[in-house]
Design a protein around this motif. Structure first.
Motif, PDB file in Angstrom:
ATOM      1  N   GLN A   1     -38.119   7.012  40.515  1.00 55.11           N
ATOM      2  CA  GLN A   1     -37.470   5.725  40.769  1.00 55.11           C
ATOM      3  C   GLN A   1     -38.203   4.924  41.828  1.00 55.11           C
ATOM      4  O   GLN A   1     -38.299   3.707  41.751  1.00 55.11           O
ATOM      5  CB  GLN A   1     -36.031   5.948  41.220  1.00 55.11           C
ATOM      6  N   CYS A   2     -38.721   5.628  42.856  1.00 55.33           N
ATOM      7  CA  CYS A   2     -39.470   4.941  43.908  1.00 55.33           C
ATOM      8  C   CYS A   2     -40.666   4.215  43.311  1.00 55.33           C
ATOM      9  O   CYS A   2     -40.998   3.113  43.702  1.00 55.33           O
ATOM     10  CB  CYS A   2     -39.993   5.933  44.937  1.00 55.33           C
TER      11      CYS A   2
ATOM     12  N   GLN B   1     -37.472  -6.747  32.827  1.00 59.78           N
ATOM     13  CA  GLN B   1     -37.134  -5.950  33.997  1.00 59.78           C
ATOM     14  C   GLN B   1     -38.330  -5.729  34.904  1.00 59.78           C
ATOM     15  O   GLN B   1     -38.283  -4.896  35.800  1.00 59.78           O
ATOM     16  CB  GLN B   1     -36.532  -4.609  33.560  1.00 59.78           C
TER      17      GLN B   1
ATOM     18  N   ASN C   1     -38.569  -1.043  44.205  1.00 60.66           N
ATOM     19  CA  ASN C   1     -38.254  -0.201  43.057  1.00 60.66           C
ATOM     20  C   ASN C   1     -36.929   0.525  43.235  1.00 60.66           C
ATOM     21  O   ASN C   1     -36.145   0.646  42.299  1.00 60.66           O
ATOM     22  CB  ASN C   1     -39.363   0.825  42.830  1.00 60.66           C
ATOM     23  N   ILE C   2     -36.696   1.006  44.451  1.00 59.95           N
ATOM     24  CA  ILE C   2     -35.447   1.739  44.671  1.00 59.95           C
ATOM     25  C   ILE C   2     -34.250   0.824  44.474  1.00 59.95           C
ATOM     26  O   ILE C   2     -33.290   1.186  43.800  1.00 59.95           O
ATOM     27  CB  ILE C   2     -35.412   2.360  46.081  1.00 59.95           C
TER      28      ILE C   2
ATOM     29  N   MET D   1     -25.424  -0.669  46.383  1.00 61.19           N
ATOM     30  CA  MET D   1     -24.765  -1.972  46.386  1.00 61.19           C
ATOM     31  C   MET D   1     -23.314  -1.842  45.939  1.00 61.19           C
ATOM     32  O   MET D   1     -22.430  -2.530  46.449  1.00 61.19           O
ATOM     33  CB  MET D   1     -25.526  -2.953  45.497  1.00 61.19           C
TER      34      MET D   1
ATOM     35  N   GLU E   1     -34.326   2.982  32.453  1.00 62.58           N
ATOM     36  CA  GLU E   1     -33.795   1.634  32.710  1.00 62.58           C
ATOM     37  C   GLU E   1     -33.788   0.826  31.416  1.00 62.58           C
ATOM     38  O   GLU E   1     -32.826   0.133  31.113  1.00 62.58           O
ATOM     39  CB  GLU E   1     -34.663   0.903  33.741  1.00 62.58           C
ATOM     40  N   ILE E   2     -34.880   0.929  30.658  1.00 61.43           N
ATOM     41  CA  ILE E   2     -34.985   0.113  29.454  1.00 61.43           C
ATOM     42  C   ILE E   2     -34.010   0.588  28.392  1.00 61.43           C
ATOM     43  O   ILE E   2     -33.324  -0.207  27.743  1.00 61.43           O
ATOM     44  CB  ILE E   2     -36.443   0.130  28.951  1.00 61.43           C
TER      45      ILE E   2
ATOM     46  N   LYS F   1     -38.506  -4.500  28.759  1.00 61.97           N
ATOM     47  CA  LYS F   1     -39.503  -4.087  29.733  1.00 61.97           C
ATOM     48  C   LYS F   1     -40.040  -5.299  30.480  1.00 61.97           C
ATOM     49  O   LYS F   1     -40.129  -5.310  31.707  1.00 61.97           O
ATOM     50  CB  LYS F   1     -40.633  -3.370  28.996  1.00 61.97           C
TER      51      LYS F   1
ATOM     52  N   ARG G   1     -28.439   0.398  42.827  1.00 66.75           N
ATOM     53  CA  ARG G   1     -27.146  -0.079  42.325  1.00 66.75           C
ATOM     54  C   ARG G   1     -26.004   0.732  42.914  1.00 66.75           C
ATOM     55  O   ARG G   1     -24.936   0.189  43.208  1.00 66.75           O
ATOM     56  CB  ARG G   1     -27.130  -0.016  40.796  1.00 66.75           C
TER      57      ARG G   1
ATOM     58  N   ARG H   1     -33.836  -1.808  42.737  1.00 68.68           N
ATOM     59  CA  ARG H   1     -33.518  -2.330  41.400  1.00 68.68           C
ATOM     60  C   ARG H   1     -33.151  -1.226  40.427  1.00 68.68           C
ATOM     61  O   ARG H   1     -32.846  -1.494  39.274  1.00 68.68           O
ATOM     62  CB  ARG H   1     -34.670  -3.158  40.858  1.00 68.68           C
ATOM     63  N   GLY H   2     -33.180   0.023  40.898  1.00 77.11           N
ATOM     64  CA  GLY H   2     -32.868   1.132  40.006  1.00 77.11           C
ATOM     65  C   GLY H   2     -31.467   1.676  40.227  1.00 77.11           C
ATOM     66  O   GLY H   2     -30.626   1.027  40.833  1.00 77.11           O
ATOM     67  N   ARG H   3     -31.268   2.871  39.736  1.00 77.74           N
ATOM     68  CA  ARG H   3     -29.944   3.479  39.796  1.00 77.74           C
ATOM     69  C   ARG H   3     -29.470   3.664  41.231  1.00 77.74           C
ATOM     70  O   ARG H   3     -28.325   3.355  41.567  1.00 77.74           O
ATOM     71  CB  ARG H   3     -29.981   4.848  39.097  1.00 77.74           C
ATOM     72  N   ILE H   4     -30.363   4.142  42.107  1.00 79.45           N
ATOM     73  CA  ILE H   4     -29.954   4.404  43.488  1.00 79.45           C
ATOM     74  C   ILE H   4     -29.554   3.103  44.176  1.00 79.45           C
ATOM     75  O   ILE H   4     -28.529   3.034  44.852  1.00 79.45           O
ATOM     76  CB  ILE H   4     -31.091   5.100  44.259  1.00 79.45           C
TER      77      ILE H   4
ATOM     78  N   ILE I   1     -42.167   0.404  47.044  1.00 78.18           N
ATOM     79  CA  ILE I   1     -41.195   1.494  46.894  1.00 78.18           C
ATOM     80  C   ILE I   1     -39.775   0.983  47.107  1.00 78.18           C
ATOM     81  O   ILE I   1     -38.869   1.257  46.322  1.00 78.18           O
ATOM     82  CB  ILE I   1     -41.518   2.629  47.882  1.00 78.18           C
TER      83      ILE I   1
ATOM     84  N   MET J   1     -23.537  -8.412  43.040  1.00 77.25           N
ATOM     85  CA  MET J   1     -24.479  -8.039  41.996  1.00 77.25           C
ATOM     86  C   MET J   1     -24.277  -8.904  40.757  1.00 77.25           C
ATOM     87  O   MET J   1     -23.207  -9.445  40.535  1.00 77.25           O
ATOM     88  CB  MET J   1     -24.296  -6.557  41.633  1.00 77.25           C
TER      89      MET J   1
ATOM     90  N   VAL K   1     -33.328   7.277  53.168  1.00 78.05           N
ATOM     91  CA  VAL K   1     -34.466   6.417  52.816  1.00 78.05           C
ATOM     92  C   VAL K   1     -34.740   5.417  53.933  1.00 78.05           C
ATOM     93  O   VAL K   1     -35.882   5.211  54.349  1.00 78.05           O
ATOM     94  CB  VAL K   1     -34.196   5.685  51.482  1.00 78.05           C
TER      95      VAL K   1
END
Lengths: 263, 354
Positions: free
Chosen positions: A123-124, B17, B198-199, B209, A134-135, B14, B206, B201-204, B195, A102, B235
């Motif tokens: 989030q989806c 991202q 989006n998943i 990973m 996020e921002i 914004k 991360r 690159r978000g909290r889930i 979808i 990452m 998922v």
């Protein structure tokens, strides 16, 4: 730096009678010490003295066989890692434990996991709360990036960074959780003088600006003596010294065990 | 020169991202969407839809799903064929047992059934890792093979054990012609790709990973391994389950349990590995590569005017296919997505190398 010109708070962490054994090997025997709020405490000792094990007990990676941990007034037999994290204990590792695939930004963002709570569906679709979150957290992360002066590498995968910078990113990831208690396991191992100076400055700044309590393990005696308010000395899993740098420097037992037997 | 971010200044987080922060990427994606929705339907014939585009698209969906699990969360699974089977059979059963349900809902319910199975069979991942986990997921594959061929209730007691379905009808459209089917699959792929992106690159994403790269550190940050691993299984299984329903209802039309055997699991895993672990684009590239290469090899002698028997061709096809995979993995172990990335990095400077 000494403890007279800074205000120490009440005890934030107290470990009492901690013993830990792996099979027949006793890693820690009846260790007790306390950490005061806003303090920098160093744990020193020869290799295999049980320093890292002590940190692992504090944030719940290892479960002690005996003893108790009192953190912010709650007495526990053992911690669980995510429990420790949610109560404001963060740490770095002796061997860098970054998420290699990452970017720097994502690594530090991961440190804020517990502060984020957007729903799965949001989030989806990356709408509403998820996007705002996020921002908003990105702003916080950018503050940390600024603080650690790593702006230019924020989009680089951490696997490509040199060692010193990786250590810095790892500190950033720990800071992202806005911890009250920060455990640093040899933050300066393998660094050259300049890098050590940088890291020392960051540690002091964290302690000063954010009021974070810090427990650190370090082998460089110069650094330890300069940074810490108090030092705990371990040898073969036992505590053999506890006091200010000056006291430790003059402690006969410590000198014998650690700094070399005096004639 | 042609692909560079210089001069594109972001003034807000914004903008930085956004899904495609670089202008050229936006254009590129727009071109692909244009090709997918306009150019292909104008040029392709029925055979191409049936043999190339529809299977590639559905497999891309499955490969993206598996990539979420294997590439992003680091949990190796050999059970994709099983998840596709669960998706297909569950959708079928919902459709015949609750006829008033819209097929679209049945497909999603099929996906959800795969999710449930995925979570249950994901539980071993909490204790075992790597190859051992792969073997554990293999158990699921054999389990579903057995279930759908032995328990007649699932196939609605058809004597042969195979199932035939009529073209599905959604939102008032009957998807009977190849072109309509193609559009249906393409819309599914686009939505699920968004979808998925989006998943991750978000909290889930991360959390996944982080679990993949260093699970102890992830736990200390406060990511629960139980949550990270099981949500990845959930998922991923959903994606694969929906792909399975599409595969059965839209691509095959009639099928038997063998359609979802271990070979399917393997080829989806190959797609992910060859396409590139931990990359959404990789799933698509891998699906295209694995599906198209045999067709290409099959047609090559004809185009070249070489006269060899069809049996010979199919043997050669296997050999060349195998050799190409080995060659490919030796040259670029990180997959097609990595080649794409290198191309982009090169394009930043090209044609002026300094």
């Amino acid at each position: 730096m000494n403890d007279t010109d800074r205000k120490l708070g009440p005890t934030i962490l107290q470990v009492e009678g901690i013993s830990l054994a792996f099979g027949g090997v006793k890693a820690l025997t009846n260790i007790s010490f306390e950490v005061k709020e806003h303090e920098i405490l160093a744990i020193i000792g020869p290799n295999g003295a049980g320093k890292s094990s002590m940190l692992n007990v504090i944030n719940g990676v290892y479960h002690p066989n005996a003893g108790s941990i009192t953190y912010k007034g709650n007495v526990r037999q053992q911690m669980k890692p995510h429990e420790a994290a949610s109560q404001g204990i963060a740490r770095t590792f002796q061997n860098i434990a970054l998420f290699k695939g990452m970017s720097v930004l994502d690594n530090i963002m991961t440190g804020r996991t517990l502060k984020m709570n957007a729903g799965f569906l949001a989030q989806c679709l990356y709408i509403g709360s998820a996007r705002n979150e996020e921002i908003e957290h990105r702003k916080k992360v950018e503050e940390i990036i600024d603080f650690l002066q790593i702006q230019s590498i924020r989009k680089t995968p951490v696997g490509r960074l040199p060692y010193g910078l990786q250590k810095r990113v790892e500190l950033g990831r720990a800071l992202a959780a806005e911890p009250e208690l920060l455990l640093l396991d040899e933050p300066m191992a393998g660094m050259n003088i300049e890098e050590k100076e940088d890291m020392s400055r960051f540690i002091l700044d964290v302690n000063d600006e954010f009021g974070t309590t810090i427990v650190l393990i370090e082998h460089d005696m110069g650094v330890v003596m300069d940074l810490s308010d108090r030092i705990v000395v371990l040898d073969y899993g036992k505590k053999i010294g506890d006091g200010t740098p000056t006291e430790i420097r003059n402690n006969k037992e410590v000198i014998d065990a650690y700094l070399g037997v005096s004639d | 020169m042609f692909y560079r971010e210089a001069g594109q200044f972001k003034t807000s987080y914004k903008a930085d991202q956004a899904m495609f922060p670089i202008f050229q990427d936006k254009i590129f994606v727009a071109i692909w969407l244009f090709i997918g929705f306009v150019v292909v339907p104008m040029l392709a014939n029925e055979y191409m839809f049936r043999a190339i585009f529809i299977p590639v698209i559905i497999m891309a969906l499955a490969a993206i799903g598996l990539n979420l699990l294997v590439g992003y969360c680091g949990q190796v699974s050999l059970g994709s064929g099983a998840f596709m089977a669960v998706g297909a059979y569950a959708a079928y059963n919902f459709m015949i047992r609750v006829p008033e349900l819209n097929p679209l809902i049945c497909f999603l319910l099929g996906g959800l059934s795969a999710t449930a199975v995925g979570v249950i069979f994901g539980i071993p991942s909490l204790r075992i890792k790597g190859f051992y986990l792969a073997v554990a997921t293999l158990a699921l594959q054999f389990f579903t093979d057995w279930t759908f061929s032995r328990i007649d209730w699932f196939t609605n007691y058809t004597p042969s054990g195979s199932i035939a379905v009529r073209p599905v009808e959604m939102l008032g459209v009957v998807f009977d012609s190849p072109m309509k089917k193609y559009f249906l699959c393409l819309v599914f792929l686009v939505i699920f790709t968004i979808i998925g992106t989006n998943i991750v690159r978000g909290r889930i994403g991360r959390a996944w990973m982080a679990t993949r790269d260093m699970d102890v550190a992830a736990e200390i940050i406060g990511i629960r391994p139980v949550f990270a691993k099981l949500s990845a299984f959930a998922v991923s299984s959903f994606f694969i389950g929906v792909a399975g329903a599409l595969w059965a209802f839209v691509h095959l039309g009639s099928w038997e349990p063998l359609a979802f055997d271990i070979n399917l699991s393997f080829s989806i895993l190959f797609m992910v590995i060859i396409g590139g672990l931990g990359s959404i684009v990789g799933g698509m590239l891998g699906a295209a590569f694995i599906t198209l290469l045999p067709l290409f090899l099959n047609q090559l002698p004809v185009w070249l005017g070489i006269n060899i028997s069809t049996a010979m061709i199919s043997h050669l096809e296997f050999m060349i296919f195998g050799a190409l995979i080995i060659f490919f993995l030796a040259v670029e172990p990180l997959g097609l997505a990595r080649i794409w990335q290198i191309t982009k990095e090169k394009l930043r400077l090209w044609p002026f190398p300094h």
